[in-house]
Design an enzyme around this catalytic site. Structure first.
Site, mmCIF file in Angstrom:
data_model
loop_
_atom_site.group_PDB
_atom_site.id
_atom_site.type_symbol
_atom_site.label_atom_id
_atom_site.label_comp_id
_atom_site.label_asym_id
_atom_site.label_seq_id
_atom_site.Cartn_x
_atom_site.Cartn_y
_atom_site.Cartn_z
ATOM 1 N N GLY A 8 41.996 -31.938 -22.939
ATOM 2 C CA GLY A 8 41.765 -31.714 -21.558
ATOM 3 C C GLY A 8 42.102 -33.322 -20.522
ATOM 4 O O GLY A 8 41.437 -34.052 -20.433
ATOM 5 N N GLY A 13 39.598 -37.082 -18.432
ATOM 6 C CA GLY A 13 40.310 -37.286 -19.631
ATOM 7 C C GLY A 13 41.582 -38.162 -19.557
ATOM 8 O O GLY A 13 41.722 -39.091 -20.417
ATOM 9 N N LYS A 182 21.387 -36.284 -16.943
ATOM 10 C CA LYS A 182 22.580 -36.207 -16.190
ATOM 11 C C LYS A 182 22.790 -34.750 -15.436
ATOM 12 O O LYS A 182 23.284 -34.531 -14.360
ATOM 13 C CB LYS A 182 23.858 -36.385 -17.136
ATOM 14 C CG LYS A 182 25.246 -36.013 -16.841
ATOM 15 C CD LYS A 182 25.786 -37.046 -16.487
ATOM 16 C CE LYS A 182 27.195 -37.349 -15.715
ATOM 17 N NZ LYS A 182 27.924 -36.366 -15.440
ATOM 18 N N ASN A 186 23.310 -33.902 -11.657
ATOM 19 C CA ASN A 186 24.528 -32.901 -11.238
ATOM 20 C C ASN A 186 23.861 -31.724 -10.491
ATOM 21 O O ASN A 186 24.848 -31.045 -9.636
ATOM 22 C CB ASN A 186 25.257 -32.374 -12.561
ATOM 23 C CG ASN A 186 26.181 -33.315 -13.081
ATOM 24 O OD1 ASN A 186 26.337 -33.877 -14.287
ATOM 25 N ND2 ASN A 186 27.174 -34.147 -12.179
#
Ligand code: PAF
Length: 297
Positions: A8, A13, A182, A186
């Protein structure tokens, strides 16, 4: 030396690949079929101070999975399972590290590769793709890793080279709690910025105060249902800090929608809605439907 194989090479990445190479780590990129037969160019990484750094990595394809000694999966959440399915030759002792937004994927990977050490993590670096092999590091963040299965517990040392490369990386036995924290951030920032076509920092404008208040309360209620103990005030303070620190960024969901790509809404808000069960979460639900409506089929 362990070679890090990155699956990825999107924005984050590529940044991680670049930062690992800069630290002298061996890095290969596991490429999809569309790259076969093409020249494998260097990645061009624009660092935090605006300097261009060329990053050379070894290209690998699925049939070479037998050579992978440590697999860092940095695709979007919805791509992970399909991308891993083709790695028939992956050694059973190769640790698989999942570093994507959202949740609900590790369970499927565990079913697919029941013997491999499985590690999940959260990473808050900012990154932006500016061209095919051109990526910009837009913000320094933290990286946390932790074990999903008992076999992974022997891999805490992987955090050390990552910390040297990324500035911060730590191992936590309570990675689920960190993933929830997290996810909560988000679930507020991503769909709101994507639906309103704004940068993260604009969420602090007075016109968003009411929706921010209600959405953060809904998300917090689900977190409590999941067993998290952070207070609503602490969650709101943490949320505000992330918004301030990433004020000039477009969230990943904003970038996905703007570029006509699928989003991670099912693994963020969708996951929360599933966990909410009978809790009333109308704003979450509305945003979920709106992002789904705007996403490509
Ligand atoms: O998904 C993202 O964009 C990031 O996780 C965050 C923290 C919302 C910052 O943009």
């Amino acid at each position: 030396m362990t070679e890090w194989t990155i699956l990825g090479a999107g924005a984050l990445g590529s940044v991680v690949a670049g930062l690992l190479r800069r630290q002298g780590e061996a890095v290969s990129l596991l490429l999809s079929e569309r790259h076969r037969g093409h020249l494998h160019p260097c990645l061009d990484l624009v660092t935090l101070v605006g300097r261009h750094q060329l990053v050379d990595t070894r290209p690998l394809f699925a049939e070479q999975a037998g050579q992978i000694s440590c697999l860092l999966v940095m695709t979007k959440a919805y791509q992970v399972v399909a991308a891993l399915k083709g790695l028939h030759r992956l050694p059973t002792n190769t640790p698989i590290i999942l570093l994507h937004n959202g949740m609900g994927v590790a369970e499927q990977v565990q079913a697919l590769y029941p013997h491999n050490p499985l590690i999940v993590g959260v990473c808050s670096h900012g990154a932006m793709k500016e061209g095919d092999w051109l990526v910009r590091h837009t913000g320094k963040g933290e990286t946390w890793l932790g074990p999903v299965n008992p076999a992974a517990k022997a891999y805490a040392d992987l955090a050390r080279p990552l910390a040297a490369a990324l500035g911060h990386a730590k191992w936590s036995e309570d990675i689920l709690g960190l993933q929830h924290r997290k996810l909560a951030v988000n679930a507020v920032i991503n769909p709101l910025t994507a639906c309103h076509d704004i940068r993260n920092g604009q969420l602090l404008e007075p016109r968003f105060a009411a929706v921010l208040e209600q959405l953060s309360e809904e998300v917090h209620q689900v977190m409590v249902q999941l067993g998290e103990t952070e207070s609503l005030d602490d969650f709101r303070r943490r949320l505000r800090k992330v918004i301030e620190l990433t004020a000039t960024n477009y969230s990943s969901m904003h970038q996905d929608l703007a570029q006509g790509r699928p989003t991670e809404i099912d693994h963020i808000t969708g996951y929360l809605l599933a966990k909410a069960a009978t809790l009333p979460v109308p704003v979450c639900r509305q945003l979920y439907q709106e992002v789904r409506r705007r996403s490509p089929a």
